[in-house]
Design an enzyme around this catalytic site. Structure first.
Site, short mmCIF file in Angstrom:
data_model
loop_
_atom_site.label_atom_id
_atom_site.label_comp_id
_atom_site.label_asym_id
_atom_site.label_seq_id
_atom_site.Cartn_x
_atom_site.Cartn_y
_atom_site.Cartn_z
CD GLU A 154 -2.99 1.13 0.44
OE1 GLU A 154 -2.96 1.92 -0.53
OE2 GLU A 154 -3.94 0.34 0.64
N GLY A 184 12.69 16.03 1.26
CA GLY A 184 12.62 14.57 1.35
C GLY A 184 11.48 13.96 0.55
CD GLU A 218 10.91 7.87 -5.63
OE1 GLU A 218 11.44 6.76 -5.52
OE2 GLU A 218 10.01 8.25 -4.87
CG ASP A 265 7.53 7.80 -8.09
OD1 ASP A 265 7.91 6.84 -7.42
OD2 ASP A 265 6.62 8.57 -7.73
CE LYS A 320 4.49 6.76 -6.24
NZ LYS A 320 4.75 8.18 -6.02
N1 HSE Z 1 9.01 10.66 -4.92
C1 HSE Z 1 7.68 10.27 -4.62
C2 HSE Z 1 6.77 11.48 -4.83
C3 HSE Z 1 7.60 9.79 -3.20
O1 HSE Z 1 7.28 12.59 -5.00
O2 HSE Z 1 5.57 11.31 -4.88
C4 HSE Z 1 6.39 8.95 -2.91
O3 HSE Z 1 6.29 7.83 -3.70
#
Ligand code: HSE
Length: 437
Positions: free
Chosen positions: A130, A188, A191, A202, A206
């Site tokens: 999740e 933070g 990635e 990214d 998802k």
């Molecule tokens: N680098 C990803 C973002 C972190 O900015 O959404 C969460 O998956």
């Protein structure tokens, strides 16, 4: 009853948040699961103990993650290292050793999930993920269970916080792309390799997972189209606004009569849609089901405790199911493994959307006629045209077209032909458009 023993791999942003939540909310969690959950063994090389509330409760911290997955005491492995390797080897070893796995690693699941789930099924353990998709939003739970009655028609999501943060700051404050990216890294959110965020990789990871769960098919990241936000200019953000649209970096998957569209790209969406108003690092996923209609899920898509919230929820789910027959658990990809079907994922050229086009043209009679003839020859119907004032001293004027839906292939041909015209300067900027109705 014996406590459930956790082996935690990684004490970074999400690992630290996981320890903090398990410590702070231990009493509430025990009331939910009737078991004490204890982190007995962790692995980390580089971490700041002062930032982690409850770190003192971890019984042992090693610097070798393989020692943790081999620890016979550990019941559940939490993989928060990220990346493909050694995360994949660690997860497969944990499964082989009969341990359940909770991970926030969307890259790992999108690329190697089919192999990992097959291994887990053979061994009768669960792999929960999740936290990998949209941070703290329980979208996997919602889709696999809450929407289980539906045939899913399409999903559109803002599923990368960093990209959304950049686009929001560009629109609201007129800030530069690079400047905002640096800030997202410092906070933070980004990635380890920030090109994963800005190039849509990214979000592609998802979306691949959401798509498989929506339509009951194996994970196929290699067929997901990804396009980043690097080419979006301040003027596009401005013109989109004048036309009543916002530009969002969307992951879209849609079932059509010919196959599945699975694509990530900047997208113009009407500003009156709720999802168009999801700003900053927040994520949102819009799901259209045949019975329920559209449902929207919103929340923090990145960050320490929001992501750890999903990790801990998965731990709780796994603990609750420890005594159940593996056959009766919720399947990893929502559908029974032997009922997954190989539905065709369409190449990008065969997908259909509407378009925003921006080009720079010489301001003289007949230019618009030439462009509209090319669009017409490719079967493209125009929805709106906007001609802007030329910049001072510029000999070309920006012209913006909004078109109706058309196959990507037709648009590619039309753009190539428009770019050949002597009256057009440079490349045509194309941004796809969705009404999300
Ligand atoms: N680098 C990803 C973002 C972190 O900015 O959404 C969460 O998956």
């Amino acid at each position: 009853m014996e406590p459930v023993k956790i082996g935690l791999l990684g004490l970074g942003t999400v690992g630290g948040g996981t320890v903090s939540i398990l410590t702070r909310n231990a009493h509430e969690i025990a009331r939910r699961v009737r078991r004490i959950i204890r982190i007995t063994h962790a692995a980390a090389i580089d971490y700041n103990p002062e930032l982690i509330e409850g770190i003192g409760q971890i019984e042992k911290i090693s610097d070798d993650a393989f020692v943790v997955v081999e620890d016979p005491e550990v019941d559940i492995i939490i993989e928060l290292i990220g990346g493909y390797s050694p995360a994949k080897e660690l997860v497969l070893k944990a499964i082989e050793n009969g341990k359940h796995v909770v991970t926030a690693n969307k890259a790992l699941i999108a690329l190697h999930g089919n192999e990992i789930f097959a291994a887990a099924q053979r061994r009768g353990v669960t792999v929960a993920f999740e936290a990998g998709i949209a941070g703290g939003i329980p979208i996997i739970k919602s889709m696999r269970e809450g929407l289980a009655a539906n045939q899913i028609e399409w999903i559109a999501g803002i599923i990368n916080g960093t990209g959304n943060y950049i686009l929001t700051e560009m629109r609201d404050k007129g800030r530069d792309f690079d400047d905002v990216l640096k800030e997202a890294q410092a906070l933070g959110y980004a990635e380890a390799d920030p090109t994963f965020d800005v190039e849509g990789i990214d979000a592609g990871h998802k979306l691949t997972i959401l798509s498989s769960i929506a339509f009951g098919m194996p994970l196929q990241f290699d067929k997901t189209y990804t396009e980043g936000i690097g080419k979006i200019e301040q003027q596009d953000v401005l013109y989109a606004g004048e036309l009543g649209y916002r530009i969002k970096h969307l992951g879209i998957t849609r079932k059509t009569a010919k196959g599945i569209e699975q694509r990530v790209h900047p997208t113009l969406i009407p500003e009156r849609r709720l999802i168009a108003n999801v700003d900053g690092v927040m994520n949102a996923v819009l799901v259209m089901g045949d019975a329920v209609g559209s449902t929207l899920y919103y929340g923090a898509g990145a960050g320490s405790e929001p992501t750890a919230s999903a990790v801990v929820a998965d731990i709780i789910d796994v603990v609750r199911s420890l005594a159940t027959n593996p056959e009766n658990r919720v399947p990893h990809l929502a559908f029974q493994p032997n009922a997954l079907s190989d539905i065709n994922i369409l190449p990008m050229e065969d997908t259909e959307t509407a378009y925003y086009l921006r080009m720079h043209a010489i301001d003289e009679p007949g230019v618009l006629a030439e462009v509209t003839r090319i669009l017409g020859d490719s079967g493209i119907s125009i929805e709106a045209i906007l001609q802007k004032e030329p910049a001072i001293d510029a000999s070309f004027v920006p012209i913006i077209f909004l078109t109706q839906r058309i196959k990507e292939k037709n648009m590619n041909d039309a753009i190539a032909n428009i770019e050949q015209l002597d009256v057009i300067d440079g490349e045509v900027m194309r941004i796809r458009m969705e009404t999300l109705e």
